[in-house]
Design a protein around this motif. Structure first.
Motif, PDB file in Angstrom:
ATOM      1  N   THR A 443       0.768  -1.163  -0.074  1.00 35.51           N
ATOM      2  CA  THR A 443      -0.007   0.240   0.061  1.00 35.51           C
ATOM      3  C   THR A 443       0.852   1.241  -0.043  1.00 35.51           C
ATOM      4  O   THR A 443       0.466   2.492   0.264  1.00 35.51           O
ATOM      5  N   GLU A 444       1.958   0.992  -0.398  1.00 32.21           N
ATOM      6  CA  GLU A 444       3.055   2.407  -0.455  1.00 32.21           C
ATOM      7  C   GLU A 444       3.610   2.481  -1.943  1.00 32.21           C
ATOM      8  O   GLU A 444       3.958   1.516  -2.400  1.00 32.21           O
ATOM      9  N   VAL A 482       2.697   7.975   0.041  1.00 29.39           N
ATOM     10  CA  VAL A 482       3.722   8.104  -0.596  1.00 29.39           C
ATOM     11  C   VAL A 482       4.958   8.577   0.045  1.00 29.39           C
ATOM     12  O   VAL A 482       4.999   9.351   0.928  1.00 29.39           O
ATOM     13  N   ARG A 483       6.035   7.871  -0.266  1.00 29.68           N
ATOM     14  CA  ARG A 483       7.517   8.277   0.380  1.00 29.68           C
ATOM     15  C   ARG A 483       8.297   8.641  -0.657  1.00 29.68           C
ATOM     16  O   ARG A 483       8.350   8.363  -1.874  1.00 29.68           O
ATOM     17  N   ALA A 484       9.088   9.750  -0.313  1.00 30.53           N
ATOM     18  CA  ALA A 484      10.102  10.499  -1.271  1.00 30.53           C
ATOM     19  C   ALA A 484      11.258  10.540  -0.408  1.00 30.53           C
ATOM     20  O   ALA A 484      11.295  10.958   0.865  1.00 30.53           O
ATOM     21  N   VAL A 510       7.152  11.778   3.790  1.00 32.54           N
ATOM     22  CA  VAL A 510       5.873  11.077   3.846  1.00 32.54           C
ATOM     23  C   VAL A 510       4.518  11.730   3.380  1.00 32.54           C
ATOM     24  O   VAL A 510       4.442  12.668   4.276  1.00 32.54           O
ATOM     25  N   LYS A 511       3.627  11.172   2.602  1.00 28.11           N
ATOM     26  CA  LYS A 511       2.225  11.739   2.606  1.00 28.11           C
ATOM     27  C   LYS A 511       1.120  10.730   2.552  1.00 28.11           C
ATOM     28  O   LYS A 511       1.240   9.651   1.773  1.00 28.11           O
ATOM     29  N   ASP A 512       0.282  10.775   3.457  1.00 27.44           N
ATOM     30  CA  ASP A 512      -0.701   9.706   3.611  1.00 27.44           C
ATOM     31  C   ASP A 512      -1.966  10.069   2.558  1.00 27.44           C
ATOM     32  O   ASP A 512      -2.172  11.431   2.345  1.00 27.44           O
ATOM     33  N   LEU A 513      -2.263   9.342   1.917  1.00 27.12           N
ATOM     34  CA  LEU A 513      -3.526   9.417   0.654  1.00 27.12           C
ATOM     35  C   LEU A 513      -4.548   9.311   1.493  1.00 27.12           C
ATOM     36  O   LEU A 513      -5.620   9.772   0.851  1.00 27.12           O
TER      37      LEU A 513
END
Length: 513
Positions: A443-444, A482-484, A510-513
Protein backbone atom coordinates in the motif's frame (compact mmCIF):
# COMPACT_ATOMS: atom_id res chain seq x y z
CA UNK A 1 -10.55 11.83 -7.60
CA UNK A 2 -9.83 15.22 -6.00
CA UNK A 3 -11.32 18.07 -8.01
CA UNK A 4 -9.38 21.11 -9.14
CA UNK A 5 -10.03 23.88 -6.60
CA UNK A 6 -11.07 27.35 -7.77
CA UNK A 7 -11.68 30.35 -5.50
CA UNK A 8 -13.40 33.44 -6.94
CA UNK A 9 -12.97 36.81 -5.19
CA UNK A 10 -15.66 39.22 -6.37
CA UNK A 11 -18.07 41.67 -4.77
CA UNK A 12 -21.51 43.10 -5.41
CA UNK A 13 -23.07 46.11 -3.70
CA UNK A 14 -25.39 49.02 -4.39
CA UNK A 15 -22.33 51.02 -5.46
CA UNK A 16 -20.43 48.27 -7.30
CA UNK A 17 -23.50 46.74 -8.92
CA UNK A 18 -24.03 43.05 -9.63
CA UNK A 19 -22.11 42.63 -12.89
CA UNK A 20 -18.83 41.33 -11.45
CA UNK A 21 -20.49 38.56 -9.44
CA UNK A 22 -22.94 37.65 -12.19
CA UNK A 23 -20.27 37.13 -14.85
CA UNK A 24 -18.22 35.14 -12.34
CA UNK A 25 -21.26 32.95 -11.64
CA UNK A 26 -21.50 32.24 -15.35
CA UNK A 27 -17.85 31.19 -15.41
CA UNK A 28 -18.24 29.19 -12.17
CA UNK A 29 -21.14 27.14 -13.51
CA UNK A 30 -19.19 26.33 -16.66
CA UNK A 31 -16.17 25.28 -14.60
CA UNK A 32 -18.28 22.98 -12.41
CA UNK A 33 -19.51 21.19 -15.52
CA UNK A 34 -15.87 20.52 -16.39
CA UNK A 35 -15.23 18.96 -12.97
CA UNK A 36 -13.83 21.94 -11.04
CA UNK A 37 -14.68 22.64 -7.39
CA UNK A 38 -15.61 26.35 -7.22
CA UNK A 39 -16.38 28.59 -4.23
CA UNK A 40 -16.67 32.35 -3.73
CA UNK A 41 -15.19 34.90 -1.33
CA UNK A 42 -17.24 38.11 -1.04
CA UNK A 43 -17.35 41.04 1.34
CA UNK A 44 -20.48 41.62 3.38
CA UNK A 45 -21.42 44.87 1.65
CA UNK A 46 -24.93 46.30 1.37
CA UNK A 47 -26.37 44.69 -1.73
CA UNK A 48 -24.06 41.66 -1.74
CA UNK A 49 -25.26 38.59 -3.62
CA UNK A 50 -24.14 35.92 -1.16
CA UNK A 51 -27.56 34.26 -0.97
CA UNK A 52 -27.91 34.29 -4.76
CA UNK A 53 -24.51 32.60 -5.02
CA UNK A 54 -25.49 29.95 -2.48
CA UNK A 55 -28.80 29.33 -4.19
CA UNK A 56 -26.83 28.58 -7.35
CA UNK A 57 -25.07 25.80 -5.41
CA UNK A 58 -21.75 27.48 -4.49
CA UNK A 59 -20.15 28.00 -1.11
CA UNK A 60 -19.79 31.72 -0.38
CA UNK A 61 -17.43 32.88 2.37
CA UNK A 62 -18.36 36.36 3.59
CA UNK A 63 -15.69 38.80 4.75
CA UNK A 64 -16.98 41.26 7.33
CA UNK A 65 -17.44 44.83 6.16
CA UNK A 66 -15.24 47.23 8.12
CA UNK A 67 -15.38 50.77 6.69
CA UNK A 68 -11.95 52.31 6.34
CA UNK A 69 -12.33 56.02 5.67
CA UNK A 70 -8.61 56.76 5.61
CA UNK A 71 -8.06 54.73 2.43
CA UNK A 72 -8.86 56.85 -0.59
CA UNK A 73 -7.42 57.97 -3.89
CA UNK A 74 -6.68 61.47 -2.64
CA UNK A 75 -4.48 60.18 0.19
CA UNK A 76 -2.33 58.03 -2.07
CA UNK A 77 -2.45 58.13 -5.85
CA UNK A 78 -0.82 54.69 -5.94
CA UNK A 79 -4.09 53.09 -4.82
CA UNK A 80 -6.61 51.94 -7.47
CA UNK A 81 -9.24 54.50 -8.35
CA UNK A 82 -12.01 52.38 -6.82
CA UNK A 83 -10.22 51.49 -3.57
CA UNK A 84 -13.14 52.79 -1.48
CA UNK A 85 -15.38 50.08 -2.92
CA UNK A 86 -13.41 47.47 -0.99
CA UNK A 87 -14.36 48.81 2.44
CA UNK A 88 -10.94 47.92 3.93
CA UNK A 89 -7.32 48.31 2.86
CA UNK A 90 -5.94 45.71 0.48
CA UNK A 91 -3.67 44.09 3.10
CA UNK A 92 -6.63 43.31 5.33
CA UNK A 93 -8.63 41.93 2.43
CA UNK A 94 -5.72 39.76 1.33
CA UNK A 95 -5.20 38.46 4.87
CA UNK A 96 -8.88 37.65 5.28
CA UNK A 97 -8.99 35.95 1.89
CA UNK A 98 -5.93 33.90 2.85
CA UNK A 99 -7.71 32.73 6.01
CA UNK A 100 -10.47 31.30 3.80
CA UNK A 101 -7.90 29.50 1.65
CA UNK A 102 -6.25 28.09 4.78
CA UNK A 103 -9.54 26.72 6.11
CA UNK A 104 -9.95 24.59 3.01
CA UNK A 105 -6.85 22.60 4.04
CA UNK A 106 -5.75 21.93 0.49
CA UNK A 107 -4.25 23.59 -2.52
CA UNK A 108 -6.15 26.22 -4.47
CA UNK A 109 -5.33 25.50 -8.09
CA UNK A 110 -6.79 28.73 -9.45
CA UNK A 111 -7.64 32.05 -7.81
CA UNK A 112 -9.92 34.28 -9.90
CA UNK A 113 -10.24 37.94 -8.87
CA UNK A 114 -12.78 40.30 -10.42
CA UNK A 115 -12.51 43.53 -8.47
CA UNK A 116 -11.63 47.10 -9.43
CA UNK A 117 -10.25 47.76 -5.92
CA UNK A 118 -7.50 45.12 -6.09
CA UNK A 119 -4.19 45.16 -7.93
CA UNK A 120 -0.74 43.55 -8.08
CA UNK A 121 -0.10 44.01 -4.34
CA UNK A 122 -3.08 41.86 -3.35
CA UNK A 123 -2.22 39.30 -6.02
CA UNK A 124 1.46 39.16 -5.01
CA UNK A 125 0.47 38.60 -1.37
CA UNK A 126 -1.65 35.56 -2.28
CA UNK A 127 0.51 34.12 -5.07
CA UNK A 128 2.52 31.73 -2.82
CA UNK A 129 -0.69 30.03 -1.74
CA UNK A 130 -2.22 29.30 -5.14
CA UNK A 131 -1.04 27.69 -8.34
CA UNK A 132 -2.44 30.20 -10.82
CA UNK A 133 -4.08 33.63 -10.66
CA UNK A 134 -6.62 34.91 -13.16
CA UNK A 135 -7.74 38.55 -13.22
CA UNK A 136 -10.98 39.74 -14.83
CA UNK A 137 -10.74 43.44 -15.58
CA UNK A 138 -11.84 46.07 -18.07
CA UNK A 139 -10.26 49.26 -16.75
CA UNK A 140 -6.58 48.74 -17.61
CA UNK A 141 -5.73 51.36 -14.98
CA UNK A 142 -3.45 49.36 -12.63
CA UNK A 143 -0.77 46.66 -12.67
CA UNK A 144 -1.49 42.96 -12.05
CA UNK A 145 0.59 39.96 -11.01
CA UNK A 146 -1.39 37.25 -12.76
CA UNK A 147 -1.06 34.31 -15.14
CA UNK A 148 -4.24 35.02 -17.12
CA UNK A 149 -6.07 38.28 -17.74
CA UNK A 150 -9.57 38.44 -19.20
CA UNK A 151 -11.07 41.64 -20.56
CA UNK A 152 -14.17 40.80 -22.57
CA UNK A 153 -14.89 44.34 -23.68
CA UNK A 154 -14.26 46.16 -26.94
CA UNK A 155 -11.94 49.15 -27.13
CA UNK A 156 -10.11 50.93 -29.90
CA UNK A 157 -6.76 49.54 -28.73
CA UNK A 158 -7.92 46.49 -26.80
CA UNK A 159 -5.03 44.30 -28.02
CA UNK A 160 -2.40 46.54 -26.38
CA UNK A 161 -4.09 48.05 -23.31
CA UNK A 162 -2.39 45.72 -20.80
CA UNK A 163 1.05 45.38 -22.37
CA UNK A 164 2.81 47.22 -19.55
CA UNK A 165 0.43 46.16 -16.77
CA UNK A 166 0.90 42.37 -16.59
CA UNK A 167 3.92 40.00 -16.44
CA UNK A 168 5.43 38.89 -19.72
CA UNK A 169 4.20 35.31 -19.22
CA UNK A 170 0.58 36.40 -18.70
CA UNK A 171 -1.91 34.95 -21.18
CA UNK A 172 -4.33 37.70 -22.23
CA UNK A 173 -7.89 36.94 -23.33
CA UNK A 174 -9.11 40.16 -24.90
CA UNK A 175 -12.26 41.21 -26.67
CA UNK A 176 -15.92 40.14 -26.86
CA UNK A 177 -15.03 36.75 -28.35
CA UNK A 178 -14.37 35.87 -24.69
CA UNK A 179 -17.60 37.41 -23.35
CA UNK A 180 -18.83 35.38 -20.37
CA UNK A 181 -22.36 34.58 -21.46
CA UNK A 182 -24.64 31.91 -20.01
CA UNK A 183 -25.44 28.88 -22.22
CA UNK A 184 -29.01 30.11 -22.69
CA UNK A 185 -27.73 32.87 -25.00
CA UNK A 186 -25.95 30.43 -27.28
CA UNK A 187 -29.08 28.27 -27.42
CA UNK A 188 -31.32 31.27 -28.11
CA UNK A 189 -28.94 32.43 -30.84
CA UNK A 190 -29.17 29.03 -32.53
CA UNK A 191 -32.98 29.26 -32.52
CA UNK A 192 -32.65 32.79 -33.84
CA UNK A 193 -35.38 35.25 -34.66
CA UNK A 194 -36.28 36.85 -37.94
CA UNK A 195 -37.28 40.33 -36.80
CA UNK A 196 -39.79 41.72 -39.27
CA UNK A 197 -40.39 45.36 -40.19
CA UNK A 198 -42.92 45.84 -37.41
CA UNK A 199 -41.58 46.71 -33.94
CA UNK A 200 -43.73 45.18 -31.23
CA UNK A 201 -41.66 44.92 -28.04
CA UNK A 202 -39.05 47.01 -26.18
CA UNK A 203 -36.82 45.59 -23.44
CA UNK A 204 -35.46 47.94 -20.76
CA UNK A 205 -32.63 46.75 -18.49
CA UNK A 206 -30.27 49.17 -16.76
CA UNK A 207 -28.22 46.68 -14.76
CA UNK A 208 -28.73 44.75 -11.57
CA UNK A 209 -28.85 47.67 -9.14
CA UNK A 210 -29.48 50.94 -11.07
CA UNK A 211 -28.98 53.08 -7.92
CA UNK A 212 -30.08 56.33 -9.62
CA UNK A 213 -33.27 54.80 -10.99
CA UNK A 214 -32.52 55.58 -14.62
CA UNK A 215 -35.10 52.91 -15.44
CA UNK A 216 -37.99 55.10 -14.27
CA UNK A 217 -36.80 58.01 -16.40
CA UNK A 218 -36.76 55.76 -19.46
CA UNK A 219 -40.23 54.39 -18.72
CA UNK A 220 -41.60 57.91 -18.27
CA UNK A 221 -40.27 58.88 -21.70
CA UNK A 222 -41.72 55.78 -23.37
CA UNK A 223 -45.09 56.33 -21.71
CA UNK A 224 -45.21 59.94 -22.90
CA UNK A 225 -44.64 58.78 -26.48
CA UNK A 226 -48.01 56.96 -26.32
CA UNK A 227 -46.76 54.02 -28.36
CA UNK A 228 -49.92 51.97 -27.97
CA UNK A 229 -48.73 49.25 -30.35
CA UNK A 230 -45.66 48.39 -28.25
CA UNK A 231 -45.25 46.13 -25.22
CA UNK A 232 -42.54 47.07 -22.71
CA UNK A 233 -40.59 44.49 -20.67
CA UNK A 234 -38.67 45.99 -17.74
CA UNK A 235 -36.03 43.90 -15.96
CA UNK A 236 -34.58 44.79 -12.56
CA UNK A 237 -32.07 42.91 -10.43
CA UNK A 238 -32.40 41.70 -6.84
CA UNK A 239 -30.30 44.60 -5.51
CA UNK A 240 -32.38 47.33 -7.20
CA UNK A 241 -33.56 49.66 -4.40
CA UNK A 242 -36.37 51.15 -6.50
CA UNK A 243 -38.52 48.08 -7.14
CA UNK A 244 -41.51 49.48 -5.24
CA UNK A 245 -41.40 52.73 -7.23
CA UNK A 246 -41.22 50.84 -10.51
CA UNK A 247 -44.07 48.56 -9.47
CA UNK A 248 -46.15 51.61 -8.68
CA UNK A 249 -45.30 53.17 -12.07
CA UNK A 250 -46.38 50.04 -13.95
CA UNK A 251 -49.70 49.71 -12.12
CA UNK A 252 -52.62 50.27 -14.48
CA UNK A 253 -50.35 50.24 -17.57
CA UNK A 254 -51.21 46.93 -19.21
CA UNK A 255 -48.37 47.09 -21.75
CA UNK A 256 -45.67 47.63 -19.10
CA UNK A 257 -44.48 44.34 -17.53
CA UNK A 258 -41.98 44.45 -14.67
CA UNK A 259 -39.70 41.41 -14.25
CA UNK A 260 -37.66 41.05 -11.05
CA UNK A 261 -34.47 38.94 -10.85
CA UNK A 262 -35.23 36.96 -14.00
CA UNK A 263 -33.65 33.71 -15.13
CA UNK A 264 -34.95 33.96 -18.70
CA UNK A 265 -33.13 37.05 -19.95
CA UNK A 266 -32.21 35.36 -23.23
CA UNK A 267 -35.88 34.60 -23.87
CA UNK A 268 -36.86 38.21 -23.19
CA UNK A 269 -34.12 39.47 -25.49
CA UNK A 270 -34.95 37.12 -28.33
CA UNK A 271 -38.59 38.27 -28.18
CA UNK A 272 -37.66 41.96 -28.15
CA UNK A 273 -37.34 44.15 -31.22
CA UNK A 274 -35.44 46.94 -29.48
CA UNK A 275 -33.54 47.24 -26.20
CA UNK A 276 -32.59 50.19 -24.04
CA UNK A 277 -29.79 49.26 -21.69
CA UNK A 278 -26.60 50.00 -19.82
CA UNK A 279 -23.12 48.75 -20.66
CA UNK A 280 -21.41 45.73 -19.14
CA UNK A 281 -22.13 42.06 -19.86
CA UNK A 282 -25.70 42.83 -20.95
CA UNK A 283 -24.19 44.65 -23.94
CA UNK A 284 -22.70 41.40 -25.21
CA UNK A 285 -25.87 39.46 -24.41
CA UNK A 286 -27.78 41.81 -26.71
CA UNK A 287 -25.10 41.54 -29.38
CA UNK A 288 -25.11 37.75 -29.22
CA UNK A 289 -28.82 37.75 -30.07
CA UNK A 290 -28.59 40.53 -32.66
CA UNK A 291 -30.86 42.83 -30.65
CA UNK A 292 -30.71 46.49 -31.81
CA UNK A 293 -30.20 48.73 -28.81
CA UNK A 294 -29.97 52.22 -27.41
CA UNK A 295 -27.09 52.46 -24.97
CA UNK A 296 -26.95 54.66 -21.87
CA UNK A 297 -23.92 54.36 -19.59
CA UNK A 298 -24.57 54.44 -15.85
CA UNK A 299 -20.89 54.13 -14.85
CA UNK A 300 -17.71 55.66 -16.23
CA UNK A 301 -16.22 52.27 -17.14
CA UNK A 302 -19.12 51.68 -19.57
CA UNK A 303 -18.50 54.78 -21.65
CA UNK A 304 -15.47 53.76 -23.71
CA UNK A 305 -16.82 50.37 -24.76
CA UNK A 306 -20.21 51.95 -25.64
CA UNK A 307 -18.52 54.56 -27.83
CA UNK A 308 -16.45 51.89 -29.57
CA UNK A 309 -19.46 49.66 -30.19
CA UNK A 310 -21.45 52.61 -31.51
CA UNK A 311 -18.62 53.56 -33.90
CA UNK A 312 -18.75 50.02 -35.31
CA UNK A 313 -22.49 50.39 -35.86
CA UNK A 314 -23.56 47.97 -33.13
CA UNK A 315 -25.42 50.43 -30.88
CA UNK A 316 -27.03 53.85 -30.81
CA UNK A 317 -25.17 55.37 -27.85
CA UNK A 318 -26.67 58.42 -26.14
CA UNK A 319 -23.99 59.02 -23.50
CA UNK A 320 -24.06 59.10 -19.73
CA UNK A 321 -27.35 58.84 -17.85
CA UNK A 322 -26.39 62.06 -16.07
CA UNK A 323 -26.41 64.12 -19.27
CA UNK A 324 -29.11 62.76 -21.58
CA UNK A 325 -32.47 64.47 -21.81
CA UNK A 326 -35.90 62.96 -22.31
CA UNK A 327 -36.09 64.64 -25.72
CA UNK A 328 -32.88 62.96 -26.90
CA UNK A 329 -34.06 59.58 -25.64
CA UNK A 330 -37.47 60.01 -27.27
CA UNK A 331 -35.85 60.93 -30.60
CA UNK A 332 -33.58 57.87 -30.45
CA UNK A 333 -36.49 55.54 -29.75
CA UNK A 334 -38.51 56.90 -32.65
CA UNK A 335 -35.49 56.73 -34.97
CA UNK A 336 -35.00 53.01 -34.41
CA UNK A 337 -38.71 52.25 -34.49
CA UNK A 338 -39.14 53.99 -37.83
CA UNK A 339 -35.83 53.05 -39.49
CA UNK A 340 -35.85 49.30 -40.11
CA UNK A 341 -32.74 49.36 -42.30
CA UNK A 342 -30.75 50.89 -39.43
CA UNK A 343 -32.07 48.28 -37.02
CA UNK A 344 -31.19 45.43 -39.39
CA UNK A 345 -27.69 46.81 -39.99
CA UNK A 346 -27.14 47.14 -36.25
CA UNK A 347 -28.34 43.57 -35.68
CA UNK A 348 -25.99 42.21 -38.35
CA UNK A 349 -22.99 44.03 -36.82
CA UNK A 350 -23.79 42.69 -33.36
CA UNK A 351 -24.16 39.08 -34.51
CA UNK A 352 -20.72 39.23 -36.13
CA UNK A 353 -19.09 40.59 -32.96
CA UNK A 354 -20.31 38.03 -30.40
CA UNK A 355 -21.02 34.38 -31.14
CA UNK A 356 -21.98 33.21 -27.63
CA UNK A 357 -19.02 30.82 -27.28
CA UNK A 358 -16.86 33.07 -25.07
CA UNK A 359 -17.43 31.19 -21.81
CA UNK A 360 -16.51 27.90 -23.45
CA UNK A 361 -13.35 29.46 -24.89
CA UNK A 362 -12.29 30.72 -21.47
CA UNK A 363 -12.98 27.39 -19.76
CA UNK A 364 -11.03 25.54 -22.45
CA UNK A 365 -8.03 27.74 -21.71
CA UNK A 366 -8.36 27.29 -17.96
CA UNK A 367 -8.48 23.55 -18.53
CA UNK A 368 -5.25 23.79 -20.48
CA UNK A 369 -3.27 25.53 -17.74
CA UNK A 370 -3.91 22.66 -15.37
CA UNK A 371 -1.22 19.98 -15.46
CA UNK A 372 -2.30 16.80 -17.24
CA UNK A 373 -0.62 13.45 -16.62
CA UNK A 374 -0.19 10.65 -19.11
CA UNK A 375 1.63 7.34 -19.02
CA UNK A 376 4.83 7.15 -21.03
CA UNK A 377 5.15 5.12 -24.21
CA UNK A 378 8.23 3.79 -25.97
CA UNK A 379 8.08 6.88 -28.17
CA UNK A 380 9.08 8.91 -25.09
CA UNK A 381 12.24 6.90 -24.48
CA UNK A 382 14.74 9.16 -26.24
CA UNK A 383 13.43 12.48 -24.96
CA UNK A 384 13.30 11.19 -21.37
CA UNK A 385 16.89 10.04 -21.81
CA UNK A 386 17.86 13.62 -22.73
CA UNK A 387 15.96 15.09 -19.76
CA UNK A 388 17.45 12.58 -17.30
CA UNK A 389 21.00 13.19 -18.51
CA UNK A 390 20.69 16.97 -18.44
CA UNK A 391 23.15 18.46 -15.94
CA UNK A 392 20.41 20.39 -14.12
CA UNK A 393 18.59 17.07 -13.50
CA UNK A 394 21.64 15.00 -12.48
CA UNK A 395 22.62 17.67 -9.96
CA UNK A 396 19.79 16.64 -7.63
CA UNK A 397 19.38 12.85 -8.04
CA UNK A 398 21.05 10.11 -6.01
CA UNK A 399 23.02 8.81 -8.99
CA UNK A 400 24.34 11.96 -10.70
CA UNK A 401 26.44 10.09 -13.28
CA UNK A 402 25.33 10.16 -16.94
CA UNK A 403 23.89 6.89 -18.19
CA UNK A 404 24.33 5.34 -21.63
CA UNK A 405 21.52 5.26 -24.13
CA UNK A 406 21.68 1.44 -24.28
CA UNK A 407 21.27 1.09 -20.50
CA UNK A 408 18.50 3.68 -20.49
CA UNK A 409 16.58 1.90 -23.27
CA UNK A 410 16.82 -1.42 -21.39
CA UNK A 411 15.64 0.21 -18.14
CA UNK A 412 12.86 2.03 -19.95
CA UNK A 413 11.44 -1.13 -21.57
CA UNK A 414 11.58 -2.97 -18.26
CA UNK A 415 9.86 -0.08 -16.48
CA UNK A 416 6.95 -0.02 -18.93
CA UNK A 417 6.45 -3.76 -18.49
CA UNK A 418 6.82 -3.63 -14.68
CA UNK A 419 3.37 -3.72 -12.96
CA UNK A 420 4.96 -2.38 -9.78
CA UNK A 421 6.14 0.81 -11.49
CA UNK A 422 4.51 3.62 -13.42
CA UNK A 423 6.14 6.46 -15.34
CA UNK A 424 4.10 9.59 -16.00
CA UNK A 425 4.80 12.72 -18.01
CA UNK A 426 3.28 15.96 -16.77
CA UNK A 427 2.16 18.41 -19.44
CA UNK A 428 0.88 21.98 -19.21
CA UNK A 429 -0.57 23.85 -22.18
CA UNK A 430 0.56 20.97 -24.38
CA UNK A 431 4.21 21.14 -23.30
CA UNK A 432 6.06 18.60 -21.10
CA UNK A 433 7.06 20.00 -17.72
CA UNK A 434 8.34 16.98 -15.80
CA UNK A 435 8.43 13.25 -15.15
CA UNK A 436 6.97 11.31 -12.21
CA UNK A 437 7.92 7.76 -11.29
CA UNK A 438 6.10 5.66 -8.73
CA UNK A 439 7.37 2.31 -7.45
CA UNK A 440 4.73 0.33 -5.56
CA UNK A 441 5.04 -2.10 -2.68
CA UNK A 442 1.81 -3.23 -1.02
CA UNK A 443 0.00 0.00 0.00
CA UNK A 444 3.03 2.29 -0.31
CA UNK A 445 4.51 4.12 -3.27
CA UNK A 446 8.01 5.58 -3.65
CA UNK A 447 7.95 8.77 -5.70
CA UNK A 448 10.72 10.13 -7.92
CA UNK A 449 10.40 13.40 -9.81
CA UNK A 450 12.39 15.65 -12.06
CA UNK A 451 11.44 18.64 -14.17
CA UNK A 452 12.27 19.18 -17.80
CA UNK A 453 15.09 21.67 -18.44
CA UNK A 454 13.88 25.25 -18.20
CA UNK A 455 11.16 24.58 -15.61
CA UNK A 456 13.31 24.63 -12.47
CA UNK A 457 12.67 27.41 -9.97
CA UNK A 458 9.16 28.13 -11.30
CA UNK A 459 7.24 26.44 -8.47
CA UNK A 460 5.79 23.96 -10.93
CA UNK A 461 7.42 21.01 -9.12
CA UNK A 462 4.98 21.37 -6.22
CA UNK A 463 2.07 21.46 -8.64
CA UNK A 464 3.31 18.32 -10.39
CA UNK A 465 3.63 16.48 -7.07
CA UNK A 466 0.06 17.44 -6.10
CA UNK A 467 -1.30 16.33 -9.46
CA UNK A 468 0.52 13.04 -9.01
CA UNK A 469 -1.22 12.51 -5.67
CA UNK A 470 -4.59 13.05 -7.31
CA UNK A 471 -3.66 10.60 -10.06
CA UNK A 472 -2.81 7.96 -7.46
CA UNK A 473 -6.10 8.43 -5.62
CA UNK A 474 -7.99 7.94 -8.86
CA UNK A 475 -5.94 5.16 -10.49
CA UNK A 476 -4.31 3.32 -7.58
CA UNK A 477 -6.90 3.54 -4.74
CA UNK A 478 -5.14 0.84 -2.67
CA UNK A 479 -2.10 3.10 -2.13
CA UNK A 480 -2.29 4.65 1.34
CA UNK A 481 0.92 6.69 1.54
CA UNK A 482 3.70 7.97 -0.67
CA UNK A 483 7.37 8.17 0.30
CA UNK A 484 9.98 10.53 -1.17
CA UNK A 485 13.71 10.10 -0.50
CA UNK A 486 15.56 13.38 -1.00
CA UNK A 487 19.23 14.24 -0.75
CA UNK A 488 20.02 16.35 2.31
CA UNK A 489 21.50 19.16 0.23
CA UNK A 490 18.50 19.32 -2.12
CA UNK A 491 16.68 22.07 -0.23
CA UNK A 492 14.50 23.03 -3.21
CA UNK A 493 13.00 19.53 -3.48
CA UNK A 494 12.47 19.37 0.27
CA UNK A 495 10.50 22.60 0.12
CA UNK A 496 8.50 21.44 -2.89
CA UNK A 497 7.41 18.24 -1.17
CA UNK A 498 6.65 20.03 2.09
CA UNK A 499 4.52 22.57 0.23
CA UNK A 500 2.69 19.70 -1.48
CA UNK A 501 1.66 18.33 1.93
CA UNK A 502 4.44 15.84 2.64
CA UNK A 503 5.79 15.61 6.18
CA UNK A 504 9.46 14.97 6.93
CA UNK A 505 10.37 11.78 8.77
CA UNK A 506 14.13 12.12 9.24
CA UNK A 507 15.46 12.20 5.65
CA UNK A 508 12.27 10.74 4.18
CA UNK A 509 9.19 12.72 3.22
CA UNK A 510 5.87 10.90 3.58
CA UNK A 511 2.31 11.81 2.55
CA UNK A 512 -0.80 9.89 3.55
CA UNK A 513 -3.38 9.54 0.83
Amino acid sequence: MELQKVIIRADASLEIGSGHVMRCLTLAEALVKRGFDVSFVCRDLIGNLAEDIRQRGFACHLLFHEPCDHVNREDNEAFPLHIKWLGVDWEKDATQTLSVLAKKNNCTNLLIVDHYSLDYRWETFLRPYVEKIMVIDDLADRSHNCDILLDQNLYANFENRYNDLVPSHCKMLLGPKYALLRPEFGSARERGKQRDDENKRILVFMGGSDPNNVTERILTTIHQLSLSCLDIDIVVGSTNPHVDKLNHFCEGKSRFALHWQVNNMAELMIEADLAIGAGGTATWERCCLGLPSIGISIASNQEELSVCLAEKGGMLYLGSSETISEDILASAIMLLINNNSLSKSMSHTCLNLVDGCGTERVVNILDEIIIQLRKVTMEDCDVIYQWRNAEVTRRHIFNPQPISLVNHQKWFRESIDNPARVLLIGESEGKPIGVLRYDFEDTEALISIYLTPGNHGSGIGTQLIRVGSRWLRSNMPHIRNVRAEIRAENIASQRAFAKAGYKENYSIFVKDL
